[in-house]
Each structure stands twice: as C-alpha cells, then as structure tokens.
Motif scaffolding. Structure first.
Motif, PDB file in Angstrom:
ATOM      1  N   GLU A   1      80.213  87.611  90.892  1.00  0.00           N
ATOM      2  CA  GLU A   1      81.613  87.755  90.490  1.00  0.00           C
ATOM      3  C   GLU A   1      82.046  89.222  90.549  1.00  0.00           C
ATOM      4  O   GLU A   1      81.315  90.125  90.124  1.00  0.00           O
ATOM      5  N   ALA A   2      83.244  89.427  91.069  1.00  0.00           N
ATOM      6  CA  ALA A   2      83.822  90.768  91.083  1.00  0.00           C
ATOM      7  C   ALA A   2      85.334  90.612  91.011  1.00  0.00           C
ATOM      8  O   ALA A   2      85.854  89.487  91.009  1.00  0.00           O
ATOM      9  N   TRP A   3      86.042  91.729  90.931  1.00  0.00           N
ATOM     10  CA  TRP A   3      87.486  91.695  90.724  1.00  0.00           C
ATOM     11  C   TRP A   3      88.181  92.500  91.798  1.00  0.00           C
ATOM     12  O   TRP A   3      87.863  93.665  92.002  1.00  0.00           O
ATOM     13  N   LYS A   4      89.111  91.859  92.453  1.00  0.00           N
ATOM     14  CA  LYS A   4      89.904  92.545  93.472  1.00  0.00           C
ATOM     15  C   LYS A   4      91.213  93.001  92.849  1.00  0.00           C
ATOM     16  O   LYS A   4      91.921  92.200  92.232  1.00  0.00           O
TER      17      LYS A   4
ATOM     18  N   ARG B   1      75.996  91.383  97.998  1.00  0.00           N
ATOM     19  CA  ARG B   1      75.548  92.774  97.835  1.00  0.00           C
ATOM     20  C   ARG B   1      76.375  93.513  96.769  1.00  0.00           C
ATOM     21  O   ARG B   1      77.090  94.478  97.052  1.00  0.00           O
ATOM     22  N   ALA B   2      76.269  93.010  95.526  1.00  0.00           N
ATOM     23  CA  ALA B   2      77.100  93.496  94.418  1.00  0.00           C
ATOM     24  C   ALA B   2      76.986  94.990  94.178  1.00  0.00           C
ATOM     25  O   ALA B   2      77.919  95.619  93.696  1.00  0.00           O
ATOM     26  N   GLU B   3      75.846  95.560  94.531  1.00  0.00           N
ATOM     27  CA  GLU B   3      75.631  96.977  94.238  1.00  0.00           C
ATOM     28  C   GLU B   3      76.591  97.877  95.005  1.00  0.00           C
ATOM     29  O   GLU B   3      76.700  99.064  94.731  1.00  0.00           O
TER      30      GLU B   3
ATOM     31  N   ILE C   1      87.749  96.294  95.519  1.00  0.00           N
ATOM     32  CA  ILE C   1      86.950  95.343  94.745  1.00  0.00           C
ATOM     33  C   ILE C   1      86.033  96.108  93.810  1.00  0.00           C
ATOM     34  O   ILE C   1      85.398  97.086  94.212  1.00  0.00           O
ATOM     35  N   LEU C   2      86.003  95.657  92.566  1.00  0.00           N
ATOM     36  CA  LEU C   2      85.148  96.289  91.565  1.00  0.00           C
ATOM     37  C   LEU C   2      84.301  95.237  90.882  1.00  0.00           C
ATOM     38  O   LEU C   2      84.789  94.167  90.528  1.00  0.00           O
ATOM     39  N   GLN C   3      83.045  95.576  90.662  1.00  0.00           N
ATOM     40  CA  GLN C   3      82.154  94.675  89.944  1.00  0.00           C
ATOM     41  C   GLN C   3      82.585  94.537  88.493  1.00  0.00           C
ATOM     42  O   GLN C   3      82.384  93.520  87.860  1.00  0.00           O
ATOM     43  N   ASN C   4      83.159  95.612  87.978  1.00  0.00           N
ATOM     44  CA  ASN C   4      83.419  95.717  86.553  1.00  0.00           C
ATOM     45  C   ASN C   4      84.873  95.390  86.230  1.00  0.00           C
ATOM     46  O   ASN C   4      85.786  96.088  86.659  1.00  0.00           O
ATOM     47  N   ARG C   5      85.069  94.324  85.467  1.00  0.00           N
ATOM     48  CA  ARG C   5      86.419  93.878  85.115  1.00  0.00           C
ATOM     49  C   ARG C   5      87.198  94.956  84.337  1.00  0.00           C
ATOM     50  O   ARG C   5      88.371  95.173  84.579  1.00  0.00           O
ATOM     51  N   GLU C   6      86.533  95.616  83.407  1.00  0.00           N
ATOM     52  CA  GLU C   6      87.231  96.626  82.592  1.00  0.00           C
ATOM     53  C   GLU C   6      87.736  97.768  83.468  1.00  0.00           C
ATOM     54  O   GLU C   6      88.826  98.283  83.265  1.00  0.00           O
TER      55      GLU C   6
END
Lengths: 105, 105, 105
Positions: A4-7, A101-103, A66-71
């Motif tokens: 899961e990630a956030w665009k 490849r979340a990293e 795109i960011l892994q971190n919602r905050e």
C-alpha cells in the motif's frame, strides 16, 4: 509483492512548476511525474467551455508523486494548499495505490 | 452497472514504448492508454529540479490499462519489473477502479 | 481535512471534446482536467501495436473530474455511455479519491 502507498496529485498553474517541484523533493518525495494538462471550471482558468481547448492552451500542469507514508502525503497536501492555493488556481487529492518495490517510495 | 476492476500504471522510458505495448497485449490487456510525461527523481532520469521541464523534455511515457482480473494485473506488473526495471528507469503500480461494461476489460 | 470524493475518467475521441465538456458542466461538475492521450486496443482506434505512437497521433482525449457526490458521478458515467459510446470509441471509470476543501467539488 504489492504494498500500500499513497499517490498525491496536484493540478495547478504552470508558473508554479519549479516551486512545487522543490517543495515535493524538500518534503521527502523520492520522485514525481509531470503532465501537461488543460482544464475548465472552478479549479482552472475560467476559459469558456463553448470552444475547444487547443493543445497550446494546455497551460496547467499535473504532478503525481507516490509515498509509502500516508502522513507524509497528507503533510504535503496541506502544505501545497497553504503555500499556493490562496493565490493560485489548483487542486490536490490523494489516492490509495499498490506499488512493487516499496523501498523506492 | 459498476464493476470492480484494476488499473495498472507503468511509467518508463520512451524507448520501451513498443516493447511494453506488445507485452501488455500479449498478456491479455484489451487496450491501453498512453501519456507523454516528464519527471524527476528516483524513478526518472536524474535531471536537476532547479530548472523547469520543457515540453520537449517529456521523454518518458505512461501506460494505463484496466483489467477485470486482479491476478492478471499482478502478473503483468511482475513481468514488467522482471523484464525491464533492472536496466531501465520505471515504476509500476495498481489502483482499484470501477468500470461500466465489464466485458470490455 | 480529507474528504471522500469520486473521480470520473472518460477517454474518448478528440472530436467529442466540446460535447463531453458541456455534458460535464451541465450535469454539475464544477471543473475538469483534460489530457492528450494515445491508445491501442478495444477502446481505442485500431492502430497496430507493431509501430510506435508518434505524438501527433495522440488523437484521443482524457477527461478527469472529481465530484463529492457518488450518485452524481454515477449519473454522469451512465449518461456518457448512453449518449456517445454506441457510436464512438471510449471508456469511462470511477475511482475513490480524497480531497482537501470538499466544498469545491
């Protein structure tokens, strides 16, 4: 394999390209994508809908990051609104995506 | 009338256009949409953020395709990463969408 | 600060630009964004995948509009299909997004 990630999507005036680019990188985006767009209505320049939009009238720009971190995505959205949208046309919104490849995000 | 489906987005170098197009169709996509895009950062060419991106620098390409079948979307995403992203810049991600006329996807 | 909303995406032939624009505004969209796109396959003109798509072949157009109201987004999607997609190539789909400043959508 999918994470899961956030665009975050930002649509605004082309004149803000460098300012928004720098803000994104300064606030921890590892990259972003840029689109030439046109538009009509509340969030855009008030060109009449009665005529078509010629490609040379694509005077706006859309950023997607795109960011892994919602905050972090939320902080960027808030910052964009505070810094720019009192004075410039624009919208910002978030979408849930799934990345490989979340990293990298 | 609305049916769950999965949108796969691939952003990569323009030189891969035909290879990615063929892979998408070979793996069961019934269609795809193509955007000219620019970008900065980890997933893109490492152009400095300090200057703007001229339209002629939109050297990347974004594919979007919608599939009814989640497993197929995942297979395509994995295949794209395996085939191309050791050697080329690019990202791939999935999003949930809702389509009309599901038999077309 | 973030509010659920619905993004409707319409991809169709450029000749429909004004008709779709007017329909969106008439049905209560407060704005929309426009992209030049190309494409292949079922929802697009049937150009062969064997050759690349030159930018001047970006003969299709993608609309994106965000609505606070899910029912309104669904009505627009249905109307687009009824009005245009018996005769023209095109697809329409919905996505959940989260917006800042919900009163603008």
């Amino acid at each position: 394999m999918f994470h899961e990630a956030w665009k975050i999507t930002i649509i605004t005036e082309r004149t803000l390209e460098q300012k928004v680019s720098r803000l994104l990188m300064d606030m921890g985006c590892k990259g972003f994508t840029l689109f030439d767009v046109g538009g009509r209505g509340l969030h855009h320049f008030h060109a009449p809908v009665e005529r078509g939009i010629a490609p040379e009238e694509f005077t706006e720009i859309q950023f997607e990051a795109i960011l892994q971190n919602r905050e972090r995505a939320e902080s960027i959205a808030r910052k964009i609104v505070q810094e720019f949208f009192d004075y410039y046309a624009g919208i910002v919104f978030l979408e849930r995506v799934e990345v490989v490849r979340a990293e990298r995000f």
